[in-house]
Structures are given as structure tokens and as C-alpha cells.
Design a protein around this motif. Structure first.
Motif, mmCIF file in Angstrom:
data_model
loop_
_atom_site.group_PDB
_atom_site.id
_atom_site.type_symbol
_atom_site.label_atom_id
_atom_site.label_comp_id
_atom_site.label_asym_id
_atom_site.label_seq_id
_atom_site.Cartn_x
_atom_site.Cartn_y
_atom_site.Cartn_z
ATOM 1 N N LEU A 201 1.714 1.855 -3.618
ATOM 2 C CA LEU A 201 0.540 2.338 -4.351
ATOM 3 C C LEU A 201 0.332 3.830 -4.105
ATOM 4 O O LEU A 201 0.053 4.592 -5.037
ATOM 5 C CB LEU A 201 -0.702 1.541 -3.953
ATOM 6 C CG LEU A 201 -0.710 0.094 -4.436
ATOM 7 C CD1 LEU A 201 -1.817 -0.702 -3.748
ATOM 8 C CD2 LEU A 201 -0.856 0.037 -5.947
ATOM 9 N N ARG A 202 0.483 4.257 -2.882
ATOM 10 C CA ARG A 202 0.385 5.684 -2.545
ATOM 11 C C ARG A 202 1.482 6.462 -3.254
ATOM 12 O O ARG A 202 1.231 7.473 -3.909
ATOM 13 C CB ARG A 202 0.488 5.879 -1.026
ATOM 14 C CG ARG A 202 0.532 7.346 -0.601
ATOM 15 C CD ARG A 202 1.015 7.511 0.841
ATOM 16 N NE ARG A 202 2.245 6.801 1.139
ATOM 17 C CZ ARG A 202 3.481 7.243 0.824
ATOM 18 N NH1 ARG A 202 3.647 8.376 0.196
ATOM 19 N NH2 ARG A 202 4.533 6.535 1.141
ATOM 20 N N PHE A 203 2.709 5.988 -3.111
ATOM 21 C CA PHE A 203 3.875 6.665 -3.681
ATOM 22 C C PHE A 203 3.726 6.866 -5.194
ATOM 23 O O PHE A 203 3.862 7.980 -5.706
ATOM 24 C CB PHE A 203 5.145 5.859 -3.374
ATOM 25 C CG PHE A 203 6.375 6.383 -4.039
ATOM 26 C CD1 PHE A 203 7.094 7.428 -3.475
ATOM 27 C CD2 PHE A 203 6.828 5.838 -5.232
ATOM 28 C CE1 PHE A 203 8.234 7.929 -4.096
ATOM 29 C CE2 PHE A 203 7.965 6.328 -5.855
ATOM 30 C CZ PHE A 203 8.667 7.383 -5.286
ATOM 31 N N TYR A 204 3.450 5.793 -5.921
ATOM 32 C CA TYR A 204 3.388 5.889 -7.374
ATOM 33 C C TYR A 204 2.228 6.762 -7.847
ATOM 34 O O TYR A 204 2.382 7.556 -8.775
ATOM 35 C CB TYR A 204 3.319 4.496 -8.014
ATOM 36 C CG TYR A 204 4.611 3.738 -7.881
ATOM 37 C CD1 TYR A 204 5.803 4.269 -8.389
ATOM 38 C CD2 TYR A 204 4.667 2.508 -7.248
ATOM 39 C CE1 TYR A 204 7.003 3.588 -8.271
ATOM 40 C CE2 TYR A 204 5.865 1.815 -7.132
ATOM 41 C CZ TYR A 204 7.023 2.369 -7.640
ATOM 42 O OH TYR A 204 8.221 1.697 -7.520
ATOM 43 N N GLN A 205 1.075 6.636 -7.224
ATOM 44 C CA GLN A 205 -0.061 7.455 -7.642
ATOM 45 C C GLN A 205 0.199 8.939 -7.399
ATOM 46 O O GLN A 205 -0.185 9.786 -8.210
ATOM 47 C CB GLN A 205 -1.334 7.003 -6.938
ATOM 48 C CG GLN A 205 -1.809 5.654 -7.448
ATOM 49 C CD GLN A 205 -3.043 5.196 -6.746
ATOM 50 O OE1 GLN A 205 -4.148 5.606 -7.127
ATOM 51 N NE2 GLN A 205 -2.881 4.368 -5.716
ATOM 52 N N ARG A 206 0.880 9.259 -6.327
ATOM 53 C CA ARG A 206 1.199 10.668 -6.050
ATOM 54 C C ARG A 206 2.209 11.217 -7.052
ATOM 55 O O ARG A 206 2.369 12.431 -7.164
ATOM 56 C CB ARG A 206 1.710 10.824 -4.625
ATOM 57 C CG ARG A 206 0.570 10.597 -3.610
ATOM 58 C CD ARG A 206 0.949 10.937 -2.224
ATOM 59 N NE ARG A 206 1.209 12.372 -2.140
ATOM 60 C CZ ARG A 206 1.707 12.958 -1.071
ATOM 61 N NH1 ARG A 206 1.985 12.249 -0.006
ATOM 62 N NH2 ARG A 206 1.922 14.244 -1.063
ATOM 63 N N VAL B 125 0.825 -1.211 0.000
ATOM 64 C CA VAL B 125 0.000 0.000 0.000
ATOM 65 C C VAL B 125 0.859 1.262 0.000
ATOM 66 O O VAL B 125 0.448 2.290 -0.548
ATOM 67 C CB VAL B 125 -1.014 -0.007 1.161
ATOM 68 C CG1 VAL B 125 -2.036 -1.128 0.968
ATOM 69 C CG2 VAL B 125 -0.340 -0.140 2.508
ATOM 70 N N ASP B 126 2.047 1.201 0.583
ATOM 71 C CA ASP B 126 2.935 2.368 0.563
ATOM 72 C C ASP B 126 3.378 2.676 -0.866
ATOM 73 O O ASP B 126 3.438 3.835 -1.281
ATOM 74 C CB ASP B 126 4.146 2.147 1.457
ATOM 75 C CG ASP B 126 3.770 2.060 2.933
ATOM 76 O OD1 ASP B 126 2.761 2.685 3.329
ATOM 77 O OD2 ASP B 126 4.476 1.365 3.682
#
Length: 158
Positions: free
Chosen positions: A96-101, A93-94
């Protein structure tokens, strides 16, 4: 030196999309902070696309990962790639957050792909991942590439 980061994260062999890939066989970018190695990204350019194969930062939340993504994006643009993509797992999940941002979008879900890789390619993949989440699926993220701003991966963030 490039191998240090993937080795520490058990990423000398990466299973994704039904195949096993060795990141050290592909180009790498090194991020430095105060003239010291701070992270490494490996990538694969093929068929007009670029895969961000591995990304490892020595310290999180310092801009190292962002600089490496920007550097791979720039290398992909210079190679004429139209798309940059990365595969992560359902427990990460970290990431997923990182790449989407950083501009990536969810593109594909491969249910059971990690289970299959564990059975056929890389038996050392654990059954439980980050945050106690069962490690089962691959998630592919992507971004469209266009000409534009470039970044210096070797910059030093104070």
C-alpha cells in the motif's frame, strides 16, 4: 526464468476479484541489474485498462519495483489503456505504501474477498498475513494514464 520470482512468492496462481488467474499466461517484464534478473512484473491488458497482476523484486529498496511499475505503465499507455490498476490485500501495508508513493490511489475495498477466495478458489491462502494481520480483504488501487514520459525497464541501477 520469468517463473522463478512468482514461484518463490507462491504467485503462480493469483486469486483476485473472484477469479483465479495464472500470471505466466500473460505478458511479463523483466528488470535486470548488472545483466542479472532482478525482478518480474506480469500484467493483463483488457477493455482499455491494464492490471498489474504480479510484481516481484529480488531485492527491495533498489528501484527494481519502481522500474517495473513504470514499464507496465508504459506498456499500458502504448496499448491505449486509460487506467492501470492493481489488487493487494489488507495485510500488505508495504505494498500500500509502495503503490501510493508511485501515483496509485485507493479505489475499491472488497471486504471478505480473500476469505471467499480461500474458500472457493485457492485454499492455500493463509488466514494470517504480513505483520500478524488477519488476511481477509482485497484493496484495489488505480492510476489514470495519460501520454507522457516513458522509462526503460531494463536499465541497470548501480
Amino acid at each position: 526464468m520469468v517463473e522463478t520470482f512468482p514461484r518463490a512468492h507462491h504467485s503462480l496462481r493469483v486469486a483476485r476479484r473472484g477469479e483465479l488467474v495464472e500470471p505466466m499466461d500473460h505478458p511479463a517484464l523483466i528488470a535486470e541489474v548488472d545483466a542479472e534478473p532482478a525482478g518480474v512484473a506480469t500484467y493483463v491488458v483488457a477493455d482499455g485498462e491494464c492490471e498489474l497482476l504480479t510484481l516481484h523484486a529480488g531485492t527491495r529498496f533498489t528501484g527494481v519495483g519502481s522500474a517495473l511499475v513504470a514499464g507496465v505503465r508504459d506498456a499500458a499507455r502504448r496499448a491505449g489503456c486509460a487506467r492501470l490498476w492493481v489488487v493487494t490485500t489488507n495485510d500488505n501495508v508495504d505494498a500500500l505504501r509502495f503503490y501510493q508513493r508511485r501515483g496509485f490511489r485507493l479505489a475499491r475495498l472488497r471486504p471478505g474477498a480473500v476469505d471467499t477466495s480461500r474458500e472457493t478458489l485457492k485454499p492455500e491462502i493463509p488466514t494470517t498475513g504480513d505483520h500478524g494481520i488477519p488476511l481477509r480483504d482485497e484493496i484495489e488501487l488505480e492510476m489514470a494514464l495519460s501520454a507522457g514520459e516513458t522509462y526503460d525497464v531494463r536499465r541497470s541501477d548501480s
